[in-house]
Design a protein around this motif. Structure first.
Motif, PDB file in Angstrom:
ATOM      1  N   VAL A 250       0.831  -1.206   0.000  1.00 25.90           N
ATOM      2  CA  VAL A 250       0.000   0.000   0.000  1.00 25.90           C
ATOM      3  C   VAL A 250       0.862   1.252   0.000  1.00 25.90           C
ATOM      4  O   VAL A 250       0.534   2.251  -0.646  1.00 25.90           O
ATOM      5  CB  VAL A 250      -0.947  -0.004   1.226  1.00 25.90           C
ATOM      6  CG1 VAL A 250      -1.620   1.350   1.396  1.00 25.90           C
ATOM      7  CG2 VAL A 250      -1.991  -1.102   1.096  1.00 25.90           C
ATOM      8  N   SER A 251       1.976   1.197   0.702  1.00 25.63           N
ATOM      9  CA  SER A 251       2.840   2.372   0.819  1.00 25.63           C
ATOM     10  C   SER A 251       3.383   2.853  -0.519  1.00 25.63           C
ATOM     11  O   SER A 251       3.757   4.020  -0.663  1.00 25.63           O
ATOM     12  CB  SER A 251       4.013   2.064   1.758  1.00 25.63           C
ATOM     13  OG  SER A 251       4.772   0.970   1.250  1.00 25.63           O
ATOM     14  N   ARG A 252       3.424   1.977  -1.533  1.00 25.04           N
ATOM     15  CA  ARG A 252       3.967   2.367  -2.833  1.00 25.04           C
ATOM     16  C   ARG A 252       2.887   2.692  -3.854  1.00 25.04           C
ATOM     17  O   ARG A 252       3.201   3.070  -4.983  1.00 25.04           O
ATOM     18  CB  ARG A 252       4.868   1.248  -3.383  1.00 25.04           C
ATOM     19  CG  ARG A 252       6.142   1.038  -2.604  1.00 25.04           C
ATOM     20  CD  ARG A 252       7.248   0.463  -3.480  1.00 25.04           C
ATOM     21  NE  ARG A 252       6.955  -0.840  -4.014  1.00 25.04           N
ATOM     22  CZ  ARG A 252       7.456  -1.991  -3.566  1.00 25.04           C
ATOM     23  NH1 ARG A 252       8.289  -1.983  -2.535  1.00 25.04           N
ATOM     24  NH2 ARG A 252       7.149  -3.136  -4.130  1.00 25.04           N
ATOM     25  N   LEU A 253       1.628   2.506  -3.478  1.00 28.59           N
ATOM     26  CA  LEU A 253       0.561   2.727  -4.441  1.00 28.59           C
ATOM     27  C   LEU A 253      -0.260   3.950  -4.027  1.00 28.59           C
ATOM     28  O   LEU A 253      -1.351   3.839  -3.487  1.00 28.59           O
ATOM     29  CB  LEU A 253      -0.345   1.491  -4.542  1.00 28.59           C
ATOM     30  CG  LEU A 253      -0.896   1.269  -5.943  1.00 28.59           C
ATOM     31  CD1 LEU A 253      -0.590  -0.145  -6.404  1.00 28.59           C
ATOM     32  CD2 LEU A 253      -2.396   1.472  -5.958  1.00 28.59           C
ATOM     33  N   SER A 254       0.300   5.114  -4.271  1.00 33.44           N
ATOM     34  CA  SER A 254      -0.365   6.366  -3.928  1.00 33.44           C
ATOM     35  C   SER A 254      -1.501   6.623  -4.900  1.00 33.44           C
ATOM     36  O   SER A 254      -1.701   5.902  -5.876  1.00 33.44           O
ATOM     37  CB  SER A 254       0.635   7.521  -3.989  1.00 33.44           C
ATOM     38  OG  SER A 254       1.129   7.655  -5.316  1.00 33.44           O
ATOM     39  N   ALA A 255      -2.265   7.679  -4.644  1.00 34.25           N
ATOM     40  CA  ALA A 255      -3.399   8.013  -5.512  1.00 34.25           C
ATOM     41  C   ALA A 255      -2.944   8.241  -6.948  1.00 34.25           C
ATOM     42  O   ALA A 255      -3.572   7.790  -7.899  1.00 34.25           O
ATOM     43  CB  ALA A 255      -4.112   9.248  -4.972  1.00 34.25           C
ATOM     44  N   GLY A 256      -1.832   8.940  -7.117  1.00 31.03           N
ATOM     45  CA  GLY A 256      -1.328   9.192  -8.461  1.00 31.03           C
ATOM     46  C   GLY A 256      -0.901   7.918  -9.163  1.00 31.03           C
ATOM     47  O   GLY A 256      -1.160   7.730 -10.347  1.00 31.03           O
ATOM     48  N   LYS A 257      -0.251   7.022  -8.431  1.00 37.33           N
ATOM     49  CA  LYS A 257       0.167   5.750  -8.999  1.00 37.33           C
ATOM     50  C   LYS A 257      -1.044   4.896  -9.377  1.00 37.33           C
ATOM     51  O   LYS A 257      -1.039   4.201 -10.390  1.00 37.33           O
ATOM     52  CB  LYS A 257       1.039   4.984  -8.001  1.00 37.33           C
ATOM     53  CG  LYS A 257       2.419   5.556  -7.790  1.00 37.33           C
ATOM     54  CD  LYS A 257       3.282   5.394  -9.044  1.00 37.33           C
ATOM     55  CE  LYS A 257       4.702   5.853  -8.788  1.00 37.33           C
ATOM     56  NZ  LYS A 257       5.544   5.766 -10.009  1.00 37.33           N
ATOM     57  N   ALA A 258      -2.080   4.946  -8.555  1.00 32.42           N
ATOM     58  CA  ALA A 258      -3.284   4.147  -8.826  1.00 32.42           C
ATOM     59  C   ALA A 258      -3.893   4.522 -10.165  1.00 32.42           C
ATOM     60  O   ALA A 258      -4.292   3.653 -10.952  1.00 32.42           O
ATOM     61  CB  ALA A 258      -4.304   4.328  -7.709  1.00 32.42           C
ATOM     62  N   GLU A 259      -3.955   5.797 -10.449  1.00 28.66           N
ATOM     63  CA  GLU A 259      -4.521   6.255 -11.718  1.00 28.66           C
ATOM     64  C   GLU A 259      -3.637   5.827 -12.890  1.00 28.66           C
ATOM     65  O   GLU A 259      -4.134   5.360 -13.925  1.00 28.66           O
ATOM     66  CB  GLU A 259      -4.675   7.772 -11.708  1.00 28.66           C
ATOM     67  CG  GLU A 259      -5.369   8.311 -12.930  1.00 28.66           C
ATOM     68  CD  GLU A 259      -5.629   9.803 -12.829  1.00 28.66           C
ATOM     69  OE1 GLU A 259      -5.946  10.415 -13.866  1.00 28.66           O
ATOM     70  OE2 GLU A 259      -5.506  10.365 -11.717  1.00 28.66           O
ATOM     71  N   GLU A 260      -2.330   5.972 -12.721  1.00 29.13           N
ATOM     72  CA  GLU A 260      -1.402   5.573 -13.781  1.00 29.13           C
ATOM     73  C   GLU A 260      -1.470   4.063 -14.023  1.00 29.13           C
ATOM     74  O   GLU A 260      -1.559   3.609 -15.171  1.00 29.13           O
ATOM     75  CB  GLU A 260       0.029   5.947 -13.378  1.00 29.13           C
ATOM     76  CG  GLU A 260       1.076   5.484 -14.383  1.00 29.13           C
ATOM     77  CD  GLU A 260       2.496   5.666 -13.848  1.00 29.13           C
ATOM     78  OE1 GLU A 260       3.435   5.122 -14.476  1.00 29.13           O
ATOM     79  OE2 GLU A 260       2.670   6.324 -12.802  1.00 29.13           O
ATOM     80  N   TYR A 261      -1.445   3.285 -12.942  1.00 35.26           N
ATOM     81  CA  TYR A 261      -1.503   1.831 -13.075  1.00 35.26           C
ATOM     82  C   TYR A 261      -2.860   1.375 -13.601  1.00 35.26           C
ATOM     83  O   TYR A 261      -2.948   0.370 -14.322  1.00 35.26           O
ATOM     84  CB  TYR A 261      -1.217   1.161 -11.733  1.00 35.26           C
ATOM     85  CG  TYR A 261       0.196   1.367 -11.220  1.00 35.26           C
ATOM     86  CD1 TYR A 261       1.170   1.997 -11.999  1.00 35.26           C
ATOM     87  CD2 TYR A 261       0.565   0.936  -9.948  1.00 35.26           C
ATOM     88  CE1 TYR A 261       2.458   2.199 -11.527  1.00 35.26           C
ATOM     89  CE2 TYR A 261       1.852   1.120  -9.458  1.00 35.26           C
ATOM     90  CZ  TYR A 261       2.792   1.760 -10.248  1.00 35.26           C
ATOM     91  OH  TYR A 261       4.066   1.962  -9.782  1.00 35.26           O
ATOM     92  N   GLY A 262      -3.912   2.111 -13.232  1.00 34.17           N
ATOM     93  CA  GLY A 262      -5.238   1.784 -13.747  1.00 34.17           C
ATOM     94  C   GLY A 262      -5.284   1.874 -15.260  1.00 34.17           C
ATOM     95  O   GLY A 262      -5.852   1.007 -15.931  1.00 34.17           O
ATOM     96  N   ARG A 263      -4.664   2.904 -15.816  1.00 33.63           N
ATOM     97  CA  ARG A 263      -4.609   3.059 -17.272  1.00 33.63           C
ATOM     98  C   ARG A 263      -3.817   1.916 -17.902  1.00 33.63           C
ATOM     99  O   ARG A 263      -4.226   1.356 -18.926  1.00 33.63           O
ATOM    100  CB  ARG A 263      -3.975   4.409 -17.618  1.00 33.63           C
ATOM    101  CG  ARG A 263      -3.777   4.635 -19.116  1.00 33.63           C
ATOM    102  CD  ARG A 263      -3.185   6.009 -19.382  1.00 33.63           C
ATOM    103  NE  ARG A 263      -1.939   6.216 -18.656  1.00 33.63           N
ATOM    104  CZ  ARG A 263      -0.750   5.762 -19.047  1.00 33.63           C
ATOM    105  NH1 ARG A 263      -0.656   5.027 -20.157  1.00 33.63           N
ATOM    106  NH2 ARG A 263       0.335   6.017 -18.341  1.00 33.63           N
ATOM    107  N   LEU A 264      -2.722   1.543 -17.261  1.00 31.85           N
ATOM    108  CA  LEU A 264      -1.872   0.488 -17.807  1.00 31.85           C
ATOM    109  C   LEU A 264      -2.568  -0.883 -17.782  1.00 31.85           C
ATOM    110  O   LEU A 264      -2.495  -1.646 -18.753  1.00 31.85           O
ATOM    111  CB  LEU A 264      -0.557   0.408 -17.023  1.00 31.85           C
ATOM    112  CG  LEU A 264       0.384   1.616 -17.163  1.00 31.85           C
ATOM    113  CD1 LEU A 264       1.597   1.461 -16.253  1.00 31.85           C
ATOM    114  CD2 LEU A 264       0.835   1.795 -18.611  1.00 31.85           C
TER     115      LEU A 264
END
Length: 283
Positions: A250-264
């Protein structure tokens, strides 16, 4: 005289045509037993509930309860079925899951998904997984591990409910409306962690949000400290096959990362779905 004994038919030592083709009594009984066992296995696998009783199986198959009981006891002894002493009901067991996992592994989907999982790991440095729907549950089919020292690793072949976690919710959200309603009405929303969604209405709202943005997000719903972003994979007939996810601490999956990873993961899931023959409306 048994059919497998030599009989004279003009040439000594040569079997008659009837003797060569007629099944023995033992062969007939074995064939009948296998057919009944398969009938019972398919009936349990197709049941609306995750478990089923002998009486219901007998009614469904048109067999006597004695016959069904004999078959299910054999399958329990082989670990193909599990039996709940409290409810007196049966469900698919570890043996069935193992066979199903082996069958899935021999299909083309893991091979098709492999380069997309590897690409996700290369771009996110987190673990990427492929899950397959298994009735009202799902299981991890394959994974590509993160290169980081601290990373997520999932247990392949274990069954998980569809209401908790990114990979599960991505599948549930994209099932048919009737299937979703039936799931919400019939399944207990068991808490796997303190933040697992257990309220039916709240879960329905979450599923609608997943449909709108195209990916599911979990921050510790299935496993404390673990986060995942996942998108559904579709078969050629439009039904959900499973999901692809990126998961990590969880510590590495911030809100910004979630959106980026969601697109990927959306892109990866769409490509795998396309190779499975799925064509989205308008494409």
């Amino acid at each position: 005289m048994r059919a497998d004994e030599n009989v004279s038919n003009g040439d000594t030592g040569r079997l008659s045509s009837a003797a060569r083709t007629a099944p023995t009594a033992d062969e007939g009984q074995t064939s009948s037993g296998i057919e009944r066992a398969l009938q019972v296995i398919f009936a349990v696998a197709a049941a609306k509930e995750p478990d089923i009783g002998v009486s219901e199986l007998a009614r469904t198959l048109g067999l006597s309860k004695a016959v069904v009981h004999r078959v299910v006891r054999t399958l329990v002894a082989a670990d193909f079925f599990s039996f709940d002493e409290r409810t007196r009901r049966y469900r698919l067991g570890p043996g069935a899951v193992g066979v199903g996992l082996a069958a899935m592994a021999q299909m083309e989907v893991p091979r098709i998904a492999q380069p997309y999982l590897e690409n996700l790991v290369a771009r996110t440095k987190e673990t990427a997984t492929l899950s397959v729907r298994y009735g009202t549950q799902r299981m991890y089919l394959t994974q590509v591990l993160s290169p980081q020292e601290i990373h997520m690793s999932v247990q392949l072949g274990r069954l998980y409910p569809l209401h908790a976690g990114g990979s599960s919710k991505a599948i549930l959200a994209m099932m048919g409306p009737d299937e979703i309603s039936e799931y919400l009405d019939s399944q207990e929303l068991v808490a796997l962690t303190p933040i697992t969604i257990q309220d039916r209405d709240r879960l329905a709202e979450e599923l609608e949000l997943i449909r709108q943005r195209g990916y599911a997000l979990s921050l510790g719903e299935r496993q404390q400290g673990a986060a995942s972003v996942a998108a559904a994979v579709f078969q050629a007939n439009g039904r959900v096959y499973g999901s692809i996810s990126v998961c990590g601490p969880v510590s590495r999956l911030s809100a910004g990362k979630a959106e980026e990873y969601g697109r990927l993961v959306k892109e990866a899931a769409a490509e795998v779905s396309r190779q499975l023959g799925f064509r989205a409306v308008g494409s």
